[in-house]
Design a protein around this motif. Sequence first.
Motif, PDB file in Angstrom:
ATOM      1  N   HIS A   1      12.971   4.321  19.305  1.00 19.11           N
ATOM      2  CA  HIS A   1      12.360   5.480  18.626  1.00 19.11           C
ATOM      3  C   HIS A   1      11.446   5.024  17.489  1.00 19.11           C
ATOM      4  CE1 HIS A   1      12.672   9.800  17.229  1.00 19.11           C
ATOM      5  NE2 HIS A   1      12.202   9.218  16.130  1.00 19.11           N
TER       6      HIS A   1
ATOM      7  N   GLU B   1       5.678  17.008  14.268  1.00 18.83           N
ATOM      8  CA  GLU B   1       6.408  17.499  15.445  1.00 18.83           C
ATOM      9  C   GLU B   1       6.053  16.688  16.687  1.00 18.83           C
ATOM     10  OE1 GLU B   1       7.305  21.571  17.999  1.00 18.83           O
ATOM     11  OE2 GLU B   1       6.000  21.660  16.229  1.00 18.83           O
ATOM     12  N   PHE B   2       4.749  16.450  16.898  1.00 16.69           N
ATOM     13  CA  PHE B   2       4.346  15.640  18.057  1.00 16.69           C
ATOM     14  C   PHE B   2       4.918  14.232  17.949  1.00 16.69           C
ATOM     15  CE2 PHE B   2       1.558  12.316  19.695  1.00 16.69           C
ATOM     16  CZ  PHE B   2       1.557  12.637  21.046  1.00 16.69           C
TER      17      PHE B   2
ATOM     18  N   GLU C   1       7.583  13.132  16.477  1.00 20.48           N
ATOM     19  CA  GLU C   1       9.017  13.097  16.752  1.00 20.48           C
ATOM     20  C   GLU C   1       9.328  13.354  18.222  1.00 20.48           C
ATOM     21  OE1 GLU C   1      11.544  12.061  14.885  1.00 20.48           O
ATOM     22  OE2 GLU C   1       9.948  11.509  13.499  1.00 20.48           O
ATOM     23  N   ARG C   2       8.610  14.294  18.824  1.00 24.31           N
ATOM     24  CA  ARG C   2       8.832  14.580  20.247  1.00 24.31           C
ATOM     25  C   ARG C   2       8.493  13.355  21.092  1.00 24.31           C
ATOM     26  NH1 ARG C   2       9.181  19.980  22.144  1.00 24.31           N
ATOM     27  NH2 ARG C   2       9.174  21.537  20.479  1.00 24.31           N
TER      28      ARG C   2
ATOM     29  N   THR D   1      11.127  10.598  20.548  1.00 27.28           N
ATOM     30  CA  THR D   1      12.383  10.993  21.180  1.00 27.28           C
ATOM     31  C   THR D   1      12.310  10.822  22.693  1.00 27.28           C
ATOM     32  OG1 THR D   1      12.872  12.563  19.412  1.00 27.28           O
ATOM     33  CG2 THR D   1      14.000  12.909  21.504  1.00 27.28           C
ATOM     34  N   PHE D   2      11.195  11.231  23.288  1.00 17.13           N
ATOM     35  CA  PHE D   2      11.010  11.111  24.741  1.00 17.13           C
ATOM     36  C   PHE D   2      10.999   9.641  25.175  1.00 17.13           C
ATOM     37  CE2 PHE D   2       8.117  10.461  28.349  1.00 17.13           C
ATOM     38  CZ  PHE D   2       8.756  11.228  29.317  1.00 17.13           C
TER      39      PHE D   2
ATOM     40  N   THR E   1      21.525  17.363  25.331  1.00 12.39           N
ATOM     41  CA  THR E   1      20.392  17.619  24.439  1.00 12.39           C
ATOM     42  C   THR E   1      19.552  18.778  24.966  1.00 12.39           C
ATOM     43  OG1 THR E   1      20.312  15.303  23.739  1.00 12.39           O
ATOM     44  CG2 THR E   1      18.324  16.608  23.391  1.00 12.39           C
ATOM     45  N   LYS E   2      19.292  18.796  26.267  1.00 11.26           N
ATOM     46  CA  LYS E   2      18.504  19.881  26.871  1.00 11.26           C
ATOM     47  C   LYS E   2      19.228  21.218  26.720  1.00 11.26           C
ATOM     48  CE  LYS E   2      16.244  16.981  30.365  1.00 11.26           C
ATOM     49  NZ  LYS E   2      16.167  16.657  31.813  1.00 11.26           N
TER      50      LYS E   2
ATOM     51  N   GLN F   1      16.588  27.107  20.724  1.00 11.38           N
ATOM     52  CA  GLN F   1      15.288  27.775  20.858  1.00 11.38           C
ATOM     53  C   GLN F   1      15.455  29.273  21.097  1.00 11.38           C
ATOM     54  OE1 GLN F   1      13.555  25.435  23.977  1.00 11.38           O
ATOM     55  NE2 GLN F   1      12.635  23.955  22.577  1.00 11.38           N
TER      56      GLN F   1
END
Length: 305
Positions: free
Chosen positions: A184, A198-199, A201-202, A205-206, A237-238, A245
């Motif tokens: 990460h 945000e981008f 971190e996403r 994480t991915f 996580t999903k 959300q």
Amino acid sequence: MPELAFYFKYIIAAMLIISAFTVTGCQFGYILKSADGQYKLLSKKVSFEKALADPRIDDETKRKIRLVQEIKKFSEEELSLAHTGSYESYVALNDKYVTYAVTASFKNKLEPYYWNFPIIGKVPYKGFFKKKDAVEEAEDLKKENYDVMVRGVTAYSTLGWFSDPLLSSMTQDDEVSMVDTIIHESTHATIYIKSNAEFNERLATFVAEKGVQKFYIKKEGPSSPTIARTKAMEEDTKIFFKFVQNEIKNLETFYETNKSNPQLTQEREREFGKIKDHFKSSCVPLLKTSRFGFFGEMALNNAIL
């Protein structure tokens, strides 16, 4: 290490001079404290070779140090992450966290509070090397009627400005979490887009999720129990974020319809209670691991959500 100490002081001094022309007095004081904390941290680092020969360091930590050498090589060769001088040295901390992060949000809407800094731009968090400083920042924000959260951080990236060491706080994590963290943070050091937290971190994480699986498939084979556990964690996580959300959408509707309600503060506490009840009744039964068990015990506010 006098030469090294001079080098770090020179770099930090240069950053402070640049920052002096672009930040306020309060920001400059914060950057000065952060620079001092970074300098003290880097002054403590020792090479992996010395760490592995140190009798004061336990065998499990030494095993993880050797594992980090594997992860770094894998990340560069298999994931095409940048080759840096990071994770080639070790620092033993006096705390289980290296820094403390403050996040904040408005009380009447799910909108984060942002801090603006040179180099990294706008970010929805502020880190401190001392917990006392983080708590003081949080208290100041509370006085301005913001929701706040203070949390301990086991690792962070300097985005290639310095050679980040492996920290004792990282080795305290379970092995898979440590591997995830290394990948990460290495992703952040490879690509980081200013003012787009945000981008960033996403993306990290991915890459870490997929990288961890690829690492253990290569190391242990596709049928290893580690792979099964990482896939279960990914599925959890999903499930968890889909749940969150959905709850956030409901809470946004609540704030919109109650923006003129004088009892908003009391009403939203009831909404937070409903979210925790929904988590226990509809989310927990679907989870395969205990990764998100903490959520049901938290005192929720907008900053956390």
